[in-house]
Scaffold this motif. Sequence first.
Motif, short mmCIF file in Angstrom:
data_model
loop_
_atom_site.label_atom_id
_atom_site.label_comp_id
_atom_site.label_asym_id
_atom_site.label_seq_id
_atom_site.Cartn_x
_atom_site.Cartn_y
_atom_site.Cartn_z
N TRP A 122 0.61 -1.08 0.22
CA TRP A 122 -0.09 0.08 0.15
C TRP A 122 0.93 1.72 0.20
CZ3 TRP A 122 -4.93 0.43 -1.60
CH2 TRP A 122 -5.61 -1.23 -0.96
N SER A 123 0.29 2.10 -0.80
CA SER A 123 0.90 3.97 -0.67
C SER A 123 0.14 4.93 -1.14
CB SER A 123 2.21 3.52 -1.86
OG SER A 123 2.67 4.84 -1.39
N LYS A 124 0.22 5.98 -0.95
CA LYS A 124 -0.18 7.12 -0.96
C LYS A 124 0.19 8.03 -1.70
CE LYS A 124 -2.53 7.43 3.26
NZ LYS A 124 -4.19 6.90 3.33
N ALA A 125 -1.15 8.08 -2.90
CA ALA A 125 -0.69 9.22 -4.01
C ALA A 125 -1.42 9.96 -3.56
CB ALA A 125 -1.24 8.35 -5.27
N ASP A 126 -0.13 11.04 -3.83
CA ASP A 126 -0.34 12.68 -3.14
C ASP A 126 -1.18 13.15 -5.04
OD1 ASP A 126 -0.60 12.61 -0.43
OD2 ASP A 126 1.52 12.51 -0.88
N ASN A 127 -2.02 14.27 -4.87
CA ASN A 127 -1.77 15.53 -6.16
C ASN A 127 -2.32 14.17 -7.10
OD1 ASN A 127 -1.36 17.58 -4.21
ND2 ASN A 127 0.56 17.44 -4.87
N LEU A 128 -3.33 14.34 -7.36
CA LEU A 128 -3.52 12.42 -7.74
C LEU A 128 -4.51 13.54 -9.58
CD1 LEU A 128 -3.70 9.81 -10.10
CD2 LEU A 128 -6.09 9.74 -8.06
N MET A 129 -4.01 13.79 -10.77
CA MET A 129 -4.65 14.19 -12.21
C MET A 129 -5.12 13.88 -12.66
SD MET A 129 -3.83 18.61 -11.13
CE MET A 129 -5.06 18.89 -13.38
N ILE A 130 -6.67 13.27 -13.05
CA ILE A 130 -6.88 12.67 -14.13
C ILE A 130 -7.93 13.62 -15.13
CG2 ILE A 130 -8.79 10.37 -14.47
CD1 ILE A 130 -6.24 10.12 -13.90
N ALA A 131 -7.32 13.34 -15.90
CA ALA A 131 -8.14 13.66 -17.50
C ALA A 131 -8.60 15.79 -16.83
CB ALA A 131 -10.55 13.49 -17.35
N GLY A 132 -7.67 16.00 -16.24
CA GLY A 132 -7.54 17.20 -15.68
C GLY A 132 -8.36 18.27 -14.55
N THR A 137 -5.74 13.09 -2.68
CA THR A 137 -4.68 12.19 -2.83
C THR A 137 -5.37 10.84 -2.10
OG1 THR A 137 -3.87 13.24 -1.22
CG2 THR A 137 -3.45 11.27 -0.21
N LEU A 138 -4.98 9.68 -2.88
CA LEU A 138 -5.57 8.08 -2.98
C LEU A 138 -4.80 7.87 -2.19
CD1 LEU A 138 -7.70 8.85 -5.65
CD2 LEU A 138 -8.41 8.39 -3.72
N ASP A 139 -5.25 6.58 -1.69
CA ASP A 139 -4.86 5.16 -1.26
C ASP A 139 -5.01 4.02 -2.85
OD1 ASP A 139 -4.27 4.95 0.98
OD2 ASP A 139 -6.64 4.34 1.47
N VAL A 140 -3.29 3.43 -2.56
CA VAL A 140 -2.95 2.72 -4.32
C VAL A 140 -2.37 1.35 -3.89
CG1 VAL A 140 -2.59 4.96 -5.83
CG2 VAL A 140 -0.70 3.99 -4.95
N ALA A 141 -2.10 0.40 -5.14
CA ALA A 141 -1.34 -1.02 -4.86
C ALA A 141 -0.10 -0.94 -5.23
CB ALA A 141 -2.63 -1.47 -4.83
N VAL A 142 0.51 -0.82 -5.00
CA VAL A 142 1.75 -0.82 -6.01
C VAL A 142 1.90 -2.44 -5.80
CG1 VAL A 142 4.40 0.30 -6.12
CG2 VAL A 142 3.01 1.56 -5.65
N MET A 143 1.82 -3.26 -6.88
CA MET A 143 2.62 -4.28 -7.59
C MET A 143 3.64 -4.50 -8.32
SD MET A 143 -1.34 -5.92 -9.17
CE MET A 143 -0.76 -7.53 -9.35
N ASP A 144 4.78 -5.44 -7.81
CA ASP A 144 5.81 -5.66 -7.69
C ASP A 144 5.32 -6.54 -9.53
OD1 ASP A 144 7.46 -4.94 -5.71
OD2 ASP A 144 7.30 -7.26 -4.34
N GLY A 145 6.38 -5.54 -10.67
CA GLY A 145 6.15 -6.07 -11.90
C GLY A 145 4.48 -5.55 -12.17
#
Length: 173
Positions: A122-132, A137-145
Amino acid sequence: MFSQPLSMLLSSLTLFGALLAAIQVSIFSTIPPASALTASIESSAQQVENGRMAGKQMINRAKDGLFYVNGSINGTSIKFAVDTGASVIVLNSSDAERIGLVSKQTSTHRIRTAAGYSAMKWSKADNLMIAGKKLGTLDVAVMDGGPTVSLLGLNALSRLQRVTLTQDQLIIE
């Protein structure tokens, strides 16, 4: 003997002509001048840029059947595949590394994907922008590979005003 019917006919024609003139003035006085039409067309043209129109982004289905949207995390550009089956954003390890999330990851967990269970952190994505649009801030799952492209899951999609799928076009508002 013909003067009275002729006089009535001329009066009727004159009245009809006056009525047509009034209708013509009414119709043409409501049409904006050419300069206003040109300004309106130019304004509309400025609103449509790179698939965006008045706060909307229109995304065509790719040849592989998926919808891809460009976004960013902390100012780093990321190409996401829109995945309504993913409950969270899933970043592959190379995108997480480019953003600088590798050092911010917490303990290892397992995540269930269409291909089975995989290791993730688990990690946190700060300053996420989508389609402008700023999603914060949102939780993100980081997968190896992980997947070849990062996935835009429901935790991000739910922060958008509206997401509409119409045949081969996805519209984000």
